[in-house]
Scaffold this motif. Structure first.
Motif, short mmCIF file in Angstrom:
data_model
loop_
_atom_site.label_atom_id
_atom_site.label_comp_id
_atom_site.label_asym_id
_atom_site.label_seq_id
_atom_site.Cartn_x
_atom_site.Cartn_y
_atom_site.Cartn_z
N SER A 1 -12.77 -2.03 7.18
CA SER A 1 -12.00 -2.65 6.07
C SER A 1 -11.64 -1.61 5.03
CB SER A 1 -12.80 -3.79 5.45
OG SER A 1 -14.04 -3.31 5.02
N GLY A 2 -12.57 -0.64 4.82
CA GLY A 2 -12.25 0.44 3.89
C GLY A 2 -11.04 1.21 4.36
N ALA B 1 -7.93 -0.98 3.86
CA ALA B 1 -7.60 -1.10 2.43
C ALA B 1 -7.03 0.21 1.93
CB ALA B 1 -8.85 -1.48 1.64
N ALA B 2 -7.65 1.32 2.33
CA ALA B 2 -7.16 2.61 1.86
C ALA B 2 -5.73 2.82 2.32
CB ALA B 2 -8.07 3.71 2.37
N PHE C 1 -3.41 0.43 0.25
CA PHE C 1 -3.20 0.75 -1.17
C PHE C 1 -2.42 2.03 -1.34
CE2 PHE C 1 -7.11 -1.89 -2.13
CZ PHE C 1 -6.35 -2.92 -2.63
#
Lengths: 174, 624, 103
Positions: free
Chosen positions: A156-157, A160-161, A164
C-alpha cells in the motif's frame, strides 16, 4: 563500575549516535543532515552488533542507511535546491562541511575493527548472540500473520507513493 | 346541579364565538349572543336563589373535575384542588347581583357601543369579565377564587385600555393593572401561607376550622389575615392602593359600570365576607379594616367635592361607598355589608349608565361645569339620575337608606369599631350628600352653558335596562335577604349604652347636607355662569382645592415615594447587574471558546506538541 | 544475556527518541520532520533489540524488522506527499499547511 571493553564500545557508539542525531536535527542543509543521519544509523547498527544482534545490525545498515536514505536523497534531488535550500548550501566545499561526519565515521570504523579483532569481545558476543536462524524461525512461525500484514503495508505504501507523487497536470486527470 | 355547573360558562361560549368570528357576526347577532348568554346565567342564578330561599336546601355544591394536587412540604400530605362550585346564601346573592346587573349592563353596552368598530372585541371582553367574576364568586376553594380574581384583573386591564390608541387610556390600564397586582401578590402570599399553616385551601374546611379550635398562633393569624386584606384592598380600591380607580374611568362607560358597580371592586369585600370566620380570629385586623374603610370613605368624599368630571365624581363616590362596606366588615356587620354591596351595585350601575347616556347625548362632554340645565333637556335621564343620587345620599325610603342605616346602626356597639367610627361615618354621609347635590346642581339645574344639540338616542335597550335598574334601586331595600345561616355574629358583644338620639341623627344627616348645599351652592343652582366659571378656575388656582382635586396628593406621594426611586434604580441599573452576572457565564464560555479556538491553529507542530504533552501527562499519571 | 545493562540501553533509546521528537516539533521544514521521525523510529528499534538481547529472545529482532518495514512504507508515502506539497505550495514549510484552522 566495571567497564568491560564491550560496554565501553557500546557507550562510545551510543555517544556517536546521540551526537549525530543532534546534528541531524540542528543542521540547516538537508544533505548535511542526511549525512549525519547515516552516521547515526550506522552507530546504532554498531550498538546492535554489540548487543548481540548482528542480523539486525546488518538490516539497519542495508535497509535504513542503504535503501531508505537513498530514497531521501532521491527526493531531495527531485525538490531541487533552487529555492529555500540554496541559501544554506555550502558556498565553498571546504573541509568544514565534511569534517564532522567523516570524523564520526572514522571513529565508528575504528570501533568496528577493534571489536572484530578483540578476542575477549568476540567470545563474549558469541555466547549471547541471537542469530538470523532463530529470527527466521520465529518470523515464519508465530509471526507469519505479522509478516503478511507488513507486506500489505509495503504494497500500500508503494501504491500510495506512486499515486501521490504522480504529476497531477499530466497523468492524474484522465 | 347541572344548572350550577353551567352557570359561569354561558358567557364563555359567547366569548369564544365572538373572538372566533369577530366581524363576521352582524351587530344584531353578536349582541344577541352576548346578551342571551348572560341572561342565561342570570336566569339560572335567579332559579338557584329561589331554590335556596324557599326550599330547605341551605347549600349547593358541585364538583366538576380535579384540577391538580398539592403536596405539603412538612407532612407530605396531599391536598386536591378541584374545580368545584359552592353556593350558599352569600354566593347566591353575589351571583344574582353579578349576573343580574351584568345582564342589564350588557343590554346597555350593546346599544351604547353599537357604532364602535371594535364592538365584538368589547362584548367578548365583557363576557370574559363576567365568566371570571362568576368563577371568583362561586369558587369552592381559594385557588379557583384566585383564578377568577386574576381573570377579573386581566379583563379590567383589557377593558380600561379598550381605546388603547389614546396614550392616557393605555397608561390608566397599566396603572390599574400594576396597582392591583401589588394587592394580588399579597393575596397569593397569604394563600400560600394559609396552605402551609393549615394544609387546606377549601373555604369550607377553613371556616369550619375557624369556628372550632383555631390551631394557629395569634401572630400567624394576624399575618395571614393582613395579607388577605392586602389583596382585598388592592381590588376594592381602598386606602393605600386606591389611586387606580379614578383613572380607570378612561374605559367606555359600561366598563366603568361593570367594574365599579357589579363586579370587580366588590371582589375584595366578597373575599373578606367569605373568609370572615378567619378574620374574626384576629380582632386587630378587623379594627384595621374598619380604619381603612372609614379613612377611604372620607378621603374619597373630600376628593369628590372638587372634581369636574362626572365619571370621576362617581368613581370617587364608589370608593367611598366601598369604604362603607369595609367599615361594616371591620365592625362585624357582615350582612349589612353584603346588603349594601348589593344595593350599591344597583344604584351605582344606574348612576354610571345614566351618566353614560348623558355623556353620549352631549357629544362625549364629561365636564359638569360645561353641562347645566339638563333637567329640561333630558328629563328622562334626569329622573333616573335623581333616583340614583337619592339612593346614594340615602334618603329615607330608598334602598340606599336601608343598607346604609344598617351599617351605621352597627357601628356604635361593635367591639371592633366604636363611637368614633360612627361619627366619622356620619361625616362621610354628610359629605356624600354635599357632593351629590353639587353634581346635581351643576349638571342638571340652571341653564345650559354650552349650546350643543342633544343627540337623541333611540335605544330601547338603554331605556329598558335603566328602568329596571331604577326599580331595583328604589325597591331593592325590600328584598330581605336572610344571611344568618352564613354569618356568625361577633361573640364578644360589648354592651355600650346607645344614646337615644343616635338614629334620628343618622336619618337627619342627608337632609342637613342637602340644606347646607342648597344654601352654599345657590349660584350653581341658579346657573350664574360667571360664578361657575370662577369656581371652575379656582380648582386650578386655589391650592387647597387643587390638593383635594388630585385625590389628596396620593398620586404624587406615590410618584415621589415609589415611582421616582424605582425609575432611579432602573436608570442606575440600566445595564442590569443580574444580567451582567448571567452574562459572566457567557463570558467564561466565550473565553473557553477562544482558548479552544487558539489551540486549533492549523500548525502541525503545535498539534504534535500538544499530543506529546497529553501523552506525558497520561503516562505520568499512570506511573504515579 | 549481554554485558550491557538494560537501563543504559533504554536511556539511549529515550535520548534518541527525545532528540527526534524535538526535531519534529521545532523544525519547520517537512523534510527535517521526516528525518526526525526516522530517528524516533530508530530509537524504538534500539529499545526492542535491547530488550530482546537482555532476555535472549528473538522476538525483539522480529519487532525491529516490522518497524523497519513500517519506516520504509512511511518514508515512501511521506516523501511522495512532500513532492506533491512542493508542487502545490512551492514550499516545504509545514506551517503553510494550515487549512484545518478554518477561515
Amino acid at each position: 563500575m566495571n567497564f568491560s571493553p564491550i560496554v565501553t564500545m557500546f557507550y562510545l557508539a551510543a555517544l556517536i549516535a546521540i551526537v549525530a542525531s543532534i546534528k541531524v536535527v540542528t543542521r540547516k542543509n538537508t544533505v548535511h543532515a542526511l549525512l549525519y543521519l547515516v552516521i547515526s544509523l550506522i552507530a546504532v547498527a554498531v550498538c546492535f552488533y554489540l548487543m548481540g544482534a548482528p542480523f539486525a545490525a546488518g538490516l539497519e545498515v542495508i535497509v535504513y542507511a542503504g535503501a531508505i536514505l537513498v530514497l531521501f536523497v532521491f527526493a531531495i534531488m527531485l525538490f531541487g535546491l533552487r529555492e529555500d535550500e540554496t541559501q544554506y548550501a555550502p558556498s565553498h566545499h571546504g573541509i568544514s562541511m565534511w569534517f564532522g561526519p567523516v570524523t564520526l565515521a572514522l571513529v565508528l570504523l575504528a570501533q568496528l575493527l577493534y571489536t572484530i579483532n578483540h578476542q575477549g569481545i568476540q567470545q563474549q558476543l558469541s555466547a549471547t548472540v541471537i542469530d538470523s536462524k532463530q529470527v527466521g524461525i520465529l518470523l515464519y512461525g508465530p509471526y507469519l500473520l505479522a509478516v503478511e500484514i507488513a507486506s500489505f503495508l509495503l504494497l500500500s505504501g508503494l501504491i500510495a507513493a506512486y499515486h501521490f507523487a504522480k504529476d497531477v497536470t499530466h497523468g492524474g486527470q484522465q | 346541579m347541572m344548572i350550577l355547573a353551567w352557570l359561569p360558562f354561558y358567557p364563555l361560549i359567547s366569548f369564544a364565538l365572538l373572538i372566533a368570528f369577530q366581524r363576521q357576526l352582524s351587530w344584531k347577532l353578536a349582541s344577541v349572543i352576548s346578551v342571551t348568554t348572560v341572561l342565561l346565567s342570570a336566569l339560572s342564578s335567579g332559579y338557584l336563589m329561589w331554590q335556596l330561599s324557599f326550599n330547605d336546601v341551605t347549600t349547593l355544591s358541585v364538583n366538576l373535575w380535579q384540577w391538580f394536587t398539592l403536596t405539603s412540604f412538612d407532612t407530605g400530605d396531599t391536598h386536591q384542588v378541584n374545580i368545584a362550585f359552592y353556593l350558599d346564601r352569600l354566593s347566591a346573592v353575589m351571583v344574582c347581583v353579578v349576573s343580574g346587573v351584568g345582564f342589564l349592563i350588557h343590554c346597555f353596552a350593546a346599544a351604547y357601543m353599537k357604532e364602535d368598530p371594535h364592538f365584538h372585541r368589547f362584548m367578548a371582553y365583557m363576557n370574559l369579565f363576567l365568566v371570571a367574576m362568576l368563577l371568583l364568586v362561586l369558587a369552592d376553594n381559594l385557588v379557583l377564587l384566585y383564578l377568577g380574581w386574576e381573570g377579573v384583573g386581566l379583563c379590567s386591564f383589557l377593558l380600561i385600555g379598550f381605546w388603547y390608541k389614546v396614550p392616557e387610556n393605555a397608561a390608566a390600564a397599566r396603572k390599574a393593572f400594576i396597582i392591583t397586582r401589588i394587592g394580588d401578590t399579597a393575596l397569593v402570599i397569604g394563600l400560600l401561607f394559609l396552605f402551609t399553616s393549615l394544609n387546606s385551601l377549601e373555604i369550607n374546611t377553613l371556616n369550619t376550622l375557624a369556628q372550632g379550635e383555631w390551631p394557629l398562633t395569634e401572630q400567624r393569624t394576624f399575618w395571614i389575615t393582613i395579607l388577605l386584606l392586602g389583596g382585598a384592598v388592592g381590588k376594592s380600591a381602598q386606602l393605600p392602593l386606591q389611586t387606580w380607580l379614578p383613572d380607570a374611568m378612561a374605559g367606555p362607560t359600561p366598563v366603568s359600570a361593570l367594574i365599579h358597580a357589579a363586579t370587580m371592586v366588590t371582589a375584595g369585600v366578597y373575599l373578606i365576607a367569605r373568609m370572615h370566620h378567619v378574620f374574626i380570629q384576629s380582632p386587630e385586623v378587623m379594627t384595621l379594616i374598619a380604619w381603612i374603610g372609614v379613612l377611604t370613605l372620607l378621603i374619597a368624599g373630600i376628593t369628590a367635592l372638587v372634581q369636574s368630571d362626572i365619571k370621576r365624581i362617581l368613581a370617587y363616590s364608589t370608593m367611598s361607598q366601598i369604604g362603607y362596606m369595609m367599615l361594616a366588615l371591620g365592625a362585624g356587620a357582615w350582612s349589612a355589608s353584603v346588603f349594601h354591596l348589593m344595593i350599591h351595585a344597583f344604584f351605582k350601575a344606574l348612576l354610571f349608565l345614566t351618566a353614560g347616556a348623558v355623556i353620549y347625548a352631549l357629544h362625549h362632554q364629561q365636564n359638569i361645569f360645561k353641562m347645566g340645565g339638563l333637567l329640561k333637556r333630558l328629563p328622562v335621564e334626569s329622573a333616573f339620575f335623581i333616583v340614583g343620587l337619592a339612593c346614594l345620599v340615602a334618603l329615607p325610603g330608598t334602598s340606599g337608606f336601608f343598607s346604609k342605616e344598617a351599617i351605621i346602626g352597627h357601628l356604635w356597639q361593635s367591639p371592633t369599631a366604636g363611637p368614633i367610627f360612627w361619627w366619622l361615618a356620619i361625616i362621610g354621609a354628610l359629605i356624600t350628600s354635599i357632593y351629590s347635590c353639587r353634581l346635581f346642581f351643576l349638571a342638571f339645574m340652571g341653564s345650559a352653558r354650552e349650546n350643543i344639540s342633544i343627540v337623541k338616542s333611540d335605544g330601547v335597550l338603554i331605556k329598558a335596562s335603566l328602568s329596571l335598574l331604577v326599580i331595583l334601586s328604589l325597591f331593592g331595600g325590600w328584598l330581605n335577604i336572610d344571611l344568618t345561616t352564613v354569618f356568625q355574629p361577633l361573640t364578644t358583644q360589648v354592651m355600650k349604652q346607645e344614646p337615644s338620639w343616635l338614629h334620628s341623627v343618622a336619618v337627619a344627616t342627608p337632609f342637613i347636607g342637602i340644606a347646607f348645599s342648597w344654601w352654599i351652592f345657590r349660584e350653581y343652582r341658579l346657573g350664574n355662569s360667571t360664578k361657575i366659571a370662577q369656581s371652575y378656575q379656582s380648582i386650578q388656582t386655589n391650592r387647597v382645592k387643587r390638593w383635594c382635586y388630585s385625590g389628596l396628593g396620593f398620586d404624587s406621594l406615590y410618584t415621589h415615594l415609589v415611582v421616582t426611586p424605582f425609575m432611579f434604580i432602573a436608570k442606575v441599573n440600566r445595564k442590569d447587574l443580574i444580567d451582567q452576572l448571567v452574562m459572566l457565564c457567557a463570558w467564561y464560555a466565550k473565553l473557553l471558546r477562544d482558548v479552544a479556538a487558539s489551540l486549533q491553529n492549523g500548525l502541525l507542530r503545535w498539534y504534535a506538541a500538544a499530543f506529546a504533552c497529553g501523552l506525558m501527562l497520561w503516562l505520568g499519571a499512570w506511573l504515579v | 544475556m549481554t554485558a550491557i545493562p538494560l537501563e543504559h540501553i533504554l536511556i539511549l533509546a529515550s535520548i534518541l527518541f527525545l532528540i527526534g521528537f524535538v526535531g519534529v516539533i521545532v523544525r519547520k521544514n517537512a523534510l527535517f520532520i521526516l528525518m526526525s521521525l526516522e530517528v524516533m523510529l530508530n530509537a524504538t528499534g534500539v529499545a526492542f533489540i535491547g530488550a530482546g538481547s537482555v532476555w535472549q529472545q528473538a522476538d525483539g529482532q522480529v519487532m525491529f524488522m516490522l518497524i523497519l518495514t513500517l519506516a520504509a512504507a512511511e518514508v515512501a508515502v511521506g516523501l511522495a506527499l512532500l513532492i506533491r506539497m512542493k508542487h502545490q505550495y512551492r514550499s516545504l514549510d509545514i506551517d503553510v499547511l494550515s487549512d484545518l484552522k478554518g477561515q
